[in-house]
Design an enzyme around this catalytic site. Structure first.
Site, PDB file in Angstrom:
ATOM      1  N   SER A 142       0.882  -1.343   0.120  1.00  0.00           N
ATOM      2  CA  SER A 142       0.252   0.020  -0.180  1.00  0.00           C
ATOM      3  C   SER A 142       0.804   1.157   0.104  1.00  0.00           C
ATOM      4  O   SER A 142       1.849   1.542  -0.969  1.00  0.00           O
ATOM      5  CB  SER A 142      -0.839  -0.053   1.347  1.00  0.00           C
ATOM      6  OG  SER A 142      -1.931   1.035   0.779  1.00  0.00           O
ATOM      7  N   ASP A 299      -9.807  -3.652  -4.971  1.00  0.00           N
ATOM      8  CA  ASP A 299      -9.269  -3.422  -4.410  1.00  0.00           C
ATOM      9  C   ASP A 299      -9.400  -1.800  -5.496  1.00  0.00           C
ATOM     10  O   ASP A 299      -8.760  -1.697  -6.592  1.00  0.00           O
ATOM     11  CB  ASP A 299      -7.397  -3.608  -4.984  1.00  0.00           C
ATOM     12  CG  ASP A 299      -6.867  -3.047  -3.800  1.00  0.00           C
ATOM     13  OD1 ASP A 299      -7.265  -1.336  -3.445  1.00  0.00           O
ATOM     14  OD2 ASP A 299      -5.054  -2.448  -3.447  1.00  0.00           O
ATOM     15  N   HIS A 329      -7.473  -5.286  -0.560  1.00  0.00           N
ATOM     16  CA  HIS A 329      -6.615  -4.648  -0.193  1.00  0.00           C
ATOM     17  C   HIS A 329      -6.411  -4.898   1.320  1.00  0.00           C
ATOM     18  O   HIS A 329      -7.471  -5.311   1.844  1.00  0.00           O
ATOM     19  CB  HIS A 329      -7.007  -3.455  -0.557  1.00  0.00           C
ATOM     20  CG  HIS A 329      -5.653  -1.949   0.205  1.00  0.00           C
ATOM     21  ND1 HIS A 329      -5.213  -1.665  -1.258  1.00  0.00           N
ATOM     22  CD2 HIS A 329      -5.576  -1.444   1.087  1.00  0.00           C
ATOM     23  CE1 HIS A 329      -3.919  -1.241  -0.716  1.00  0.00           C
ATOM     24  NE2 HIS A 329      -4.057  -0.822   0.527  1.00  0.00           N
TER      25      HIS A 329
END
Length: 359
Positions: A142, A299, A329
């Site tokens: 991320s 995601d 995610h």
């Protein structure tokens, strides 16, 4: 819940997010057999080093890891389980970096911390840790993936053969790579899929850049990007370049809107390559090391990972891409979490380990 507490004046939502993330995600297990774990400081940046104890025929490979959390939360503790897994399964020395968080510390503090820790490790890897400095990659999930990609571009721009060591690869796990377009198909298809909602991405970018949140609606509508820049970025963010099976889930092209000059000046640093690595020019992007890019079908950040992969391929940079069809995610943080565990988390981590073993 964080927003409710914030509006009641009881606790900021950022602090609540940090507390909740730490409560749920921090590892509390004893050190497993076959692994040595040390908390150290590299160039005044806290790190946690994971060293496999099994005998090695030569110097080991290394991975400098940057945790996720939107630049505002996450820590060495919340990424502990992931780093343990990678270190043991791939027989790799992993260095997890505890960079400072926004909004108390804003861009480029986080990237500077990651650079300082990485360069320090590269300089001592061989003598202090038995790691080959030519086989050290950087990676993260991320926001950590964003920092890894940005750092590779920064170091590539400074690299001089025989003078400065640089990462041999970048390992990007559902990375955040651009803040120019929050209406890509993945944002439309997965905008309400936990644990990363569409509006939260804009919020995190704003915390990283300026510590504000009021401009979230303008970012989501694309009002922060002038027309000439939309035209430039459009060639790198074209939904037509996505695989057919992804477009089949449906999306609507957005009508270009007039930009807001005040908002643009507030966040224009976010359109630079150091915050949006996908938007780098060809010369900068062609100089980065080989990459592994993992995206998840459910995601909001999926498409920018795909676009980044395509750009690297077109520029001749070796890249391995995998899209996890049953994942969302943040999925790797749900590995080995008891009743919160997801089977897909280990499958995603196995893909990461398989790539790290090739370094």
């Amino acid at each position: 819940m964080g927003r409710i507490l914030d509006r009641l004046g009881l606790c900021s939502q950022v602090r609540f997010t940090r507390w909740a993330t730490g409560l749920i995600m921090a590892s509390r297990r004893p050190v497993p057999e076959g692994l040595r774990i040390k908390d150290l400081t590299f160039a005044e940046v806290p790190v946690r080093v994971y060293e496999p104890t099994a005998p090695s025929s030569g110097k080991r490979r290394g991975l400098v890891y940057f945790h996720g959390g939107g630049w505002v939360s996450g820590s060495i503790d919340t990424s502990d389980e992931v780093c343990r897994y990678i270190a043991i399964k791939s027989e790799t020395t992993v260095v997890s970096v505890g960079y400072r968080l926004a909004p108390e510390h804003r861009y480029p503090t986080q990237l500077d911390d990651c650079e300082a820790a990485t360069c320090h490790f590269l300089s001592v890897a061989a003598d202090s840790f038995g790691v080959d400095p030519c086989r050290v990659a950087v990676g993260g999930d991320s926001a950590g993936g964003n920092l890894a990609a940005a750092l590779c571009q920064r170091l590539a721009g400074r690299h001089q053969p025989g003078h400065l060591l640089a990462p041999c690869a970048q390992v990007l796990i559902y990375p955040a790579l651009q803040m120019a377009d929050f209406n890509l198909p993945s944002y439309q298809q997965n905008g309400t899929v936990p644990i990363l909602l569409r509006a939260r991405v804009a919020f995190y970018f704003l915390q990283y850049l300026c510590g504000e949140a009021y401009a979230c609606p303008e970012l989501l509508d694309g009002l922060h990007v002038p027309a000439e820049l939309k035209l430039r970025y459009g060639r790198w963010l074209d939904p037509n370049d996505l695989p057919a099976e992804i477009k089949a889930r449906g999306f609507e092209r957005q009508t270009p809107s007039e930009h807001d000059g005040e908002v643009y000046h507030l966040v224009k640093a976010g359109l630079s390559a150091e915050v949006s690595p996908l938007l780098a020019d060809d010369a900068a992007l062609s100089a980065v090391p080989p990459a592994f890019v993992l995206t998840c079908e459910y995601d909001v950040l999926r498409d920018e990972g795909i676009f980044y992969t395509r750009r690297l391929e077109q520029l001749g940079v070796p890249v391995t891409w995998h899209n996890a069809p049953d994942s969302f995610h943040g999925v790797i943080n749900f590995y080995n979490r008891g009743w919160l565990s997801f089977a897909s988390a280990e499958r995603v981590l196995e893909r990461v380990v398989d790539y790290v073993k090739t370094l």
